[in-house]
Write a protein that holds these residues in place. Sequence first.
Motif, mmCIF file in Angstrom:
data_model
loop_
_atom_site.group_PDB
_atom_site.id
_atom_site.type_symbol
_atom_site.label_atom_id
_atom_site.label_comp_id
_atom_site.label_asym_id
_atom_site.label_seq_id
_atom_site.Cartn_x
_atom_site.Cartn_y
_atom_site.Cartn_z
ATOM 1 N N GLU A 43 18.919 -37.963 51.990
ATOM 2 C CA GLU A 43 18.227 -38.756 50.972
ATOM 3 C C GLU A 43 18.937 -38.726 49.627
ATOM 4 O O GLU A 43 18.778 -39.647 48.823
ATOM 5 N N SER A 44 19.718 -37.684 49.379
ATOM 6 C CA SER A 44 20.442 -37.596 48.114
ATOM 7 C C SER A 44 21.770 -38.341 48.138
ATOM 8 O O SER A 44 22.442 -38.445 47.111
ATOM 9 N N GLY A 45 22.161 -38.846 49.313
ATOM 10 C CA GLY A 45 23.445 -39.526 49.433
ATOM 11 C C GLY A 45 24.625 -38.577 49.537
ATOM 12 O O GLY A 45 25.776 -39.003 49.469
ATOM 13 N N SER A 46 24.349 -37.281 49.752
ATOM 14 C CA SER A 46 25.443 -36.326 49.933
ATOM 15 C C SER A 46 26.118 -36.533 51.286
ATOM 16 O O SER A 46 27.320 -36.292 51.432
ATOM 17 N N VAL A 47 25.349 -36.943 52.306
ATOM 18 C CA VAL A 47 25.907 -37.434 53.559
ATOM 19 C C VAL A 47 25.482 -38.890 53.720
ATOM 20 O O VAL A 47 24.555 -39.361 53.064
ATOM 21 N N GLU A 82 34.148 -28.682 56.094
ATOM 22 C CA GLU A 82 33.785 -28.014 57.353
ATOM 23 C C GLU A 82 34.126 -26.528 57.368
ATOM 24 O O GLU A 82 33.456 -25.755 58.044
ATOM 25 N N TYR A 83 35.208 -26.126 56.714
ATOM 26 C CA TYR A 83 35.618 -24.726 56.584
ATOM 27 C C TYR A 83 36.122 -24.115 57.893
ATOM 28 O O TYR A 83 36.406 -22.920 57.948
ATOM 29 N N ALA A 108 25.833 -27.624 59.709
ATOM 30 C CA ALA A 108 25.108 -27.855 58.465
ATOM 31 C C ALA A 108 26.165 -28.293 57.464
ATOM 32 O O ALA A 108 27.039 -27.501 57.100
ATOM 33 N N PRO A 109 26.172 -29.552 57.037
ATOM 34 C CA PRO A 109 27.283 -30.067 56.233
ATOM 35 C C PRO A 109 27.575 -29.223 54.995
ATOM 36 O O PRO A 109 26.661 -28.744 54.315
ATOM 37 N N PHE A 110 28.855 -29.038 54.743
ATOM 38 C CA PHE A 110 29.366 -28.358 53.552
ATOM 39 C C PHE A 110 28.899 -26.901 53.472
ATOM 40 O O PHE A 110 28.888 -26.312 52.387
ATOM 41 N N GLY A 238 38.572 -31.099 44.764
ATOM 42 C CA GLY A 238 38.976 -32.364 44.173
ATOM 43 C C GLY A 238 37.806 -33.150 43.648
ATOM 44 O O GLY A 238 37.880 -33.742 42.580
ATOM 45 N N GLN A 239 36.716 -33.143 44.394
ATOM 46 C CA GLN A 239 35.474 -33.748 43.923
ATOM 47 C C GLN A 239 34.304 -33.048 44.610
ATOM 48 O O GLN A 239 34.432 -32.577 45.731
ATOM 49 N N PRO A 240 33.175 -32.951 43.916
ATOM 50 C CA PRO A 240 32.029 -32.241 44.507
ATOM 51 C C PRO A 240 31.502 -32.958 45.740
ATOM 52 O O PRO A 240 31.497 -34.188 45.824
ATOM 53 N N TYR A 241 31.047 -32.186 46.726
ATOM 54 C CA TYR A 241 30.474 -32.757 47.937
ATOM 55 C C TYR A 241 29.038 -33.234 47.717
ATOM 56 O O TYR A 241 28.610 -34.233 48.295
ATOM 57 N N LEU A 242 28.285 -32.519 46.910
ATOM 58 C CA LEU A 242 26.861 -32.806 46.740
ATOM 59 C C LEU A 242 26.625 -33.672 45.509
ATOM 60 O O LEU A 242 27.365 -33.588 44.521
ATOM 61 N N THR A 243 25.579 -34.476 45.557
ATOM 62 C CA THR A 243 25.224 -35.321 44.424
ATOM 63 C C THR A 243 24.248 -34.583 43.504
ATOM 64 O O THR A 243 23.621 -33.590 43.892
#
Length: 382
Positions: A43-47, A82-83, A108-110, A238-243
Amino acid sequence: MSEPPVIARVAKGVSALPAAQWDACAGTGNPFVSHAFLSILEESGSVGGRSGWQALPILIDGADGALAGAVPAYAKAHSQGEYVFDHSWADAWERSGGRYYPKLQIAAPFTPVPGPRLLLRDPAQAPALIAAVESVVDQNGLSSAHATFIDQAEVAHFAAAGWLIREGTQFHWSNNGYASFDDFLGALASRKRKGVRKERAAAVEGLTIRHLTGAEITEAYWDAFWIFYQDTGARKWGQPYLTRRFFSLMGERMADRVLMIVAERDGQPIAAALNLIGDDALYGRYWGCTQDVPFLHFELCYYQAIDVAIARGLARVEAGAQGEHKLVRGYSPVTTWSAHYLPDPGFRRAVADFLARERQAVAQEQAFLGEMTPFRKSDGGG
């Protein structure tokens, strides 16, 4: 009389599924596979969107019509966040004329946090759920499926299904029944104990440390944390994964499972570490600062986390991926696992050979690191 076939289905995200049914499969122990966490990511657009993570949870239903099992699965257009690194696999597959992306990622993403990936009301259905994942890969002509940071208990299920098992290393702190931080320090060698005390004193000089959870984490604190997170994300990825919206939604829906440890100078936040609280572990996730204070990272992310785990009676602190610097601060090397399904026989053989060599290197590294822990040799570690 044979069992009826298991029918799998693929949903267009976790957020559209009934929360109670999902959580009945996921359990309460690990917040990162909860309906709340995974739906907040969506819902946050992080994925979703242009993130390269398309949520496609794979589900099986029970005889009662309710959800019986699920895997948090994503169609991935890249290998970021993914790590567990497979860039060399992708390069080899594409140089041989194949198309590695999209691949199927079960995760679980990121979030490099070990936990369940086969979410089941009845664990006996693990083979059926793995078979459902394989069917999705085969029917859609995908190159592979990857279940990362799986629970140790799931390794046998994936191995029995013929998936390749990969090992890695993280550093966790274990609570050996300590009554206080000083009690923990008593398990360390004298020189290491003195070093930790000096670091802690230097880190907090002139600062106020606050532990915030629930309604205490106001939007003003989330605003401050967003600045910290952006700075760290820009340097690491380089850029944050989460919004930014991810953190507000977490504050609305999961605040009681969130612990923000904040350092303030003259009433203003200058650094913070964000943790999630599990049933038996504290999970350190994100950290950032706007002032460079020596040892403050170690204080907020590692030492304060140990304080919290002892106070709450939690079994361990999992402080994220990598970081040999955690060793001297009482965190010990532990094994992590991932499982990989590669339908092409030749590709599978090549990766299996690679993993056999890598496994030997991981074992040697862990043996070496285990000798570097700060615990008294007679104590046995923590």
